[in-house]
Design a protein around this motif. Structure first.
Motif, PDB file in Angstrom:
ATOM      1  N   MET A  89      10.891   2.792   6.240  1.00 49.81           N
ATOM      2  CA  MET A  89       9.479   2.646   5.845  1.00 49.81           C
ATOM      3  C   MET A  89       9.241   1.230   5.333  1.00 49.81           C
ATOM      4  SD  MET A  89       6.657   4.105   5.855  1.00 49.81           S
ATOM      5  CE  MET A  89       5.055   4.140   5.102  1.00 49.81           C
ATOM      6  N   SER A  90       8.120   0.669   5.688  1.00 43.72           N
ATOM      7  CA  SER A  90       7.876  -0.736   5.378  1.00 43.72           C
ATOM      8  C   SER A  90       6.946  -0.906   4.182  1.00 43.72           C
ATOM      9  CB  SER A  90       7.262  -1.406   6.589  1.00 43.72           C
ATOM     10  OG  SER A  90       6.125  -0.672   6.987  1.00 43.72           O
ATOM     11  N   LEU A  91       6.793   0.149   3.381  1.00 47.68           N
ATOM     12  CA  LEU A  91       5.847   0.068   2.262  1.00 47.68           C
ATOM     13  C   LEU A  91       6.227  -1.039   1.275  1.00 47.68           C
ATOM     14  CD1 LEU A  91       3.335   1.709   1.939  1.00 47.68           C
ATOM     15  CD2 LEU A  91       4.496   3.149   0.289  1.00 47.68           C
ATOM     16  N   THR A  92       7.532  -1.198   1.051  1.00 48.23           N
ATOM     17  CA  THR A  92       8.002  -2.250   0.147  1.00 48.23           C
ATOM     18  C   THR A  92       7.512  -3.616   0.617  1.00 48.23           C
ATOM     19  OG1 THR A  92       9.964  -0.964  -0.347  1.00 48.23           O
ATOM     20  CG2 THR A  92      10.070  -3.328  -0.822  1.00 48.23           C
ATOM     21  N   GLU A  93       7.794  -3.912   1.901  1.00 48.03           N
ATOM     22  CA  GLU A  93       7.424  -5.221   2.434  1.00 48.03           C
ATOM     23  C   GLU A  93       5.905  -5.399   2.485  1.00 48.03           C
ATOM     24  OE1 GLU A  93      11.540  -4.417   3.733  1.00 48.03           O
ATOM     25  OE2 GLU A  93       9.696  -3.234   3.680  1.00 48.03           O
ATOM     26  N   LEU A  94       5.230  -4.303   2.761  1.00 49.45           N
ATOM     27  CA  LEU A  94       3.776  -4.372   2.800  1.00 49.45           C
ATOM     28  C   LEU A  94       3.222  -4.753   1.426  1.00 49.45           C
ATOM     29  CD1 LEU A  94       2.122  -4.039   5.232  1.00 49.45           C
ATOM     30  CD2 LEU A  94       1.876  -1.603   4.747  1.00 49.45           C
ATOM     31  N   HIS A  95       3.805  -4.198   0.356  1.00 51.97           N
ATOM     32  CA  HIS A  95       3.389  -4.574  -1.001  1.00 51.97           C
ATOM     33  C   HIS A  95       3.665  -6.056  -1.244  1.00 51.97           C
ATOM     34  CE1 HIS A  95       2.736  -0.368  -1.823  1.00 51.97           C
ATOM     35  NE2 HIS A  95       2.337  -0.651  -3.062  1.00 51.97           N
ATOM     36  N   LEU A  96       4.789  -6.543  -0.750  1.00 56.38           N
ATOM     37  CA  LEU A  96       5.099  -7.970  -0.913  1.00 56.38           C
ATOM     38  C   LEU A  96       4.045  -8.816  -0.204  1.00 56.38           C
ATOM     39  CD1 LEU A  96       8.974  -7.869  -0.337  1.00 56.38           C
ATOM     40  CD2 LEU A  96       7.762  -8.059  -2.531  1.00 56.38           C
ATOM     41  N   ALA A  97       3.664  -8.382   0.995  1.00 60.55           N
ATOM     42  CA  ALA A  97       2.638  -9.117   1.753  1.00 60.55           C
ATOM     43  C   ALA A  97       1.319  -9.112   0.990  1.00 60.55           C
ATOM     44  CB  ALA A  97       2.461  -8.492   3.133  1.00 60.55           C
ATOM     45  N   LEU A  98       1.036  -7.989   0.328  1.00 63.04           N
ATOM     46  CA  LEU A  98      -0.226  -7.879  -0.415  1.00 63.04           C
ATOM     47  C   LEU A  98      -0.222  -8.768  -1.662  1.00 63.04           C
ATOM     48  CD1 LEU A  98      -0.598  -4.047   0.075  1.00 63.04           C
ATOM     49  CD2 LEU A  98      -2.340  -5.705   0.752  1.00 63.04           C
ATOM     50  N   LEU A  99       0.952  -9.198  -2.084  1.00 60.71           N
ATOM     51  CA  LEU A  99       1.045 -10.084  -3.258  1.00 60.71           C
ATOM     52  C   LEU A  99       1.030 -11.568  -2.873  1.00 60.71           C
ATOM     53  CD1 LEU A  99       3.701  -8.237  -5.478  1.00 60.71           C
ATOM     54  CD2 LEU A  99       1.271  -8.597  -6.004  1.00 60.71           C
ATOM     55  N   VAL A 100       1.021 -11.860  -1.568  1.00 59.16           N
ATOM     56  CA  VAL A 100       1.013 -13.268  -1.143  1.00 59.16           C
ATOM     57  C   VAL A 100      -0.331 -13.894  -1.505  1.00 59.16           C
ATOM     58  CG1 VAL A 100       0.966 -14.803   0.878  1.00 59.16           C
ATOM     59  CG2 VAL A 100       2.680 -13.001   0.735  1.00 59.16           C
ATOM     60  N   GLY A 101      -0.290 -15.123  -2.004  1.00 59.98           N
ATOM     61  CA  GLY A 101      -1.541 -15.844  -2.290  1.00 59.98           C
ATOM     62  C   GLY A 101      -1.892 -15.857  -3.749  1.00 59.98           C
ATOM     63  N   ALA A 102      -1.910 -14.696  -4.388  1.00 60.92           N
ATOM     64  CA  ALA A 102      -2.277 -14.641  -5.806  1.00 60.92           C
ATOM     65  C   ALA A 102      -1.668 -13.410  -6.449  1.00 60.92           C
ATOM     66  CB  ALA A 102      -3.802 -14.605  -5.937  1.00 60.92           C
ATOM     67  N   PRO A 103      -1.356 -13.511  -7.735  1.00 58.81           N
ATOM     68  CA  PRO A 103      -0.871 -12.324  -8.446  1.00 58.81           C
ATOM     69  C   PRO A 103      -1.953 -11.243  -8.442  1.00 58.81           C
ATOM     70  CG  PRO A 103      -0.551 -14.323  -9.752  1.00 58.81           C
ATOM     71  CD  PRO A 103      -1.439 -14.689  -8.603  1.00 58.81           C
ATOM     72  N   ARG A 104      -1.516 -10.000  -8.425  1.00 63.87           N
ATOM     73  CA  ARG A 104      -2.491  -8.902  -8.380  1.00 63.87           C
ATOM     74  C   ARG A 104      -2.023  -7.740  -9.239  1.00 63.87           C
ATOM     75  NH1 ARG A 104      -3.928  -8.950  -1.930  1.00 63.87           N
ATOM     76  NH2 ARG A 104      -6.027  -9.742  -2.194  1.00 63.87           N
ATOM     77  N   HIS A 105      -2.968  -6.942  -9.689  1.00 66.29           N
ATOM     78  CA  HIS A 105      -2.569  -5.722 -10.361  1.00 66.29           C
ATOM     79  C   HIS A 105      -2.690  -4.552  -9.394  1.00 66.29           C
ATOM     80  CE1 HIS A 105      -6.804  -4.762 -10.867  1.00 66.29           C
ATOM     81  NE2 HIS A 105      -6.985  -5.930 -11.476  1.00 66.29           N
ATOM     82  N   GLY A 106      -2.186  -3.423  -9.815  1.00 72.94           N
ATOM     83  CA  GLY A 106      -2.061  -2.274  -8.930  1.00 72.94           C
ATOM     84  C   GLY A 106      -3.343  -1.875  -8.224  1.00 72.94           C
ATOM     85  N   TYR A 107      -4.433  -1.885  -8.959  1.00 74.15           N
ATOM     86  CA  TYR A 107      -5.699  -1.465  -8.360  1.00 74.15           C
ATOM     87  C   TYR A 107      -6.106  -2.408  -7.222  1.00 74.15           C
ATOM     88  CZ  TYR A 107     -10.524  -0.006  -7.834  1.00 74.15           C
ATOM     89  OH  TYR A 107     -11.703   0.436  -7.310  1.00 74.15           O
TER      90      TYR A 107
END
Ligand SMILES: Nc1ncnc2c1ncn2[C@@H]1O[C@H](COP(=O)(O)OP(=O)(O)OP(=O)(O)O)[C@@H](O)[C@H]1O
Ligand SMILES: [Mg+2]
Lengths: 183, 226
Positions: free
Chosen positions: A1-19
């Motif tokens: 499952m690629s959910l881990t990597e997908l979360h990493l991709a979602l963090l590219v560019g700027a720090p983010r919180h869960g929401y």
């Protein structure tokens, strides 16, 4: 499952919180099941534990406390390694190819390289499937043709992804930060 | 590695203000099949016509079977084209007022072979590509797919070391297209030649040893498939 990597991709560019991460994920993949909050927080906790993400800020602005995560160098490395591998070239791998292509386009990480590697993986598999063993009957040939047709469909879809990339004067595709067609 | 059958280096080409190719470098070795792919208008046919010596090189070098096409006169270029290059173009391949048999025999007739011998060879190739029509039929009496088969027979008849095929199966159904591709590749590679194949069709590109993808006239990527 690629959910881990997908979360990493979602963090590219700027720090983010869960929401933020949940919102961005649901916007990237309008077709898939919305990401449950619980899963986002569990994944972020795991990323932090494994050194792939770190907490950079804990905001308390009136409402509930919000933990802001950022990608670590190790996390970025993991993401690059994931995108450097083509998705399994099987008809059933279609979802993974969509995840990778969309993540590559959103982050702008070596999109043209990704397309090239994925085309190579798919074309190699198509080439293997075209070499029906001697003596194979029509049923075996048809199963192969079915797989070939799926791989072809993936590649046609990938052509659209390439069409969205601007071509710069040198013929090299430029980095893209969004899926907007800005040519 | 052996000397390349086809070598393009730093090739650019413009039609007036349209730049169709930008600094393309690519070579095809003996025994190798290379697929050139890419979206409409990316420069594939331009590349084929430069490699065939149909158009004169503007910038860069095109070397076919050891001869730099930029360094020879028109007559010599035409001779290299007849002897060394089997050319299967995307549109309008056949001479309209020649019967199909003479169309196929043309490369041998132009090269000074005896007409009877050239026509006998042409009949043999029509059989091999699976074209079962009256040999006196004119191109206008053939279907699109039949015309493509006749053009393939013409491209193969002189046993060229370099086969250039621009969308060779576009007018054929899947089964006939596969069979023609087997013949084009099999015949040329078994004789130690090279194939440069242009196609939009991924199943055709998958037959190659290498894919060269063009985008906006430049090479976007080049990947090994075998
Ligand atoms: N004779 C010509 N005069 C002017 N422009 C031309 C000519 N031939 C081609 N072009 C232009 O050069 C570019 C490349 O054309 P080319 O025919 O090589 O593309 P292609 O990749 O073969 O496309 P397709 O897949 O549609 O066959 C296009 O922008 C086209 O409009
Ligand atoms: Mg063309």
């Amino acid at each position: 499952m690629s959910l881990t990597e997908l979360h990493l991709a979602l963090l590219v560019g700027a720090p983010r919180h869960g929401y933020d991460i949940k919102q961005a994920h649901d916007a990237w993949f309008p077709d898939s099941r919305p990401l449950p909050f619980g899963q986002v927080y569990a994944t972020l906790g795991r990323l932090q534990r494994d050194g792939l993400a770190e907490v950079v800020e804990t905001r308390v602005d009136g409402g509930p406390e919000r933990t802001v995560y950022a990608l670590t160098a190790e996390g970025a490395q993991r993401l690059h390694a994931w995108l450097a591998e083509p998705a399994a070239p099987t008809g059933a791998g279609a979802e993974e190819i969509v995840r990778k292509a969309i993540a590559a386009l959103h982050t702008g990480i070596d999109v043209q390289g990704f397309v090239g590697r994925q085309r190579a993986a798919h074309l190699r598999r198509m080439r293997e499937l075209q070499q029906t063993p001697p003596g194979a009957g029509p049923a075996e040939r048809l199963v192969r043709e079915h797989l070939i047709a799926h791989l072809d469909a993936d590649l046609r879809w990938l052509d659209l992804a390439t069409d969205l990339l601007p071509v710069t004067a040198g013929g090299q595709p430029a980095r893209t930060d969004s899926q907007e067609n800005d040519t | 590695m052996n000397q390349a059958t086809l070598a393009l280096s730093g090739v650019s080409h413009s039609y007036g203000r349209t730049q169709a190719l930008r600094d393309v470098t690519l070579s095809v070795a003996p025994g190798e099949v290379v697929a050139v792919t890419g979206p409409s208008g990316c420069g594939k046919s331009t590349l084929v016509m430069l490699a065939a010596g149909v158009m004169r090189t503007q910038t860069g070098r095109v070397v076919v079977a050891g001869t730099d096409l930029g360094g020879v006169d028109d007559a010599e270029r035409a001779r290299i084209r007849r002897r060394s290059v089997g050319l299967l173009l995307q549109f309008g391949q056949l001479v309209p007022d020649l019967p199909v048999l003479d169309n196929v025999a043309l490369p041998l007739l132009l090269d000074g072979h005896a007409p009877a011998e050239a026509r006998a060879a042409a009949a043999g190739w029509l059989g091999r590509v699976g074209l079962d029509v009256d040999h006196t039929a004119l191109p206008s009496q053939l279907s699109g797919g039949q015309a493509q088969l006749a053009a393939a027979a013409r491209a193969l008849i002189a046993g060229p070391p370099l086969l250039l095929a621009d969308e060779p199966t576009a007018s054929l159904d899947q089964t006939s297209g596969r069979a023609l591709l087997d013949l084009l590749i099999g015949t040329t590679i078994q004789a130690g030649g090279s194939v440069l194949l242009v196609s939009h069709d991924n199943a055709v590109a998958a037959r190659a040893d290498r894919e060269v993808r063009l985008r906006g006239g430049a090479i976007a990527h080049e990947v090994a498939l075998s």
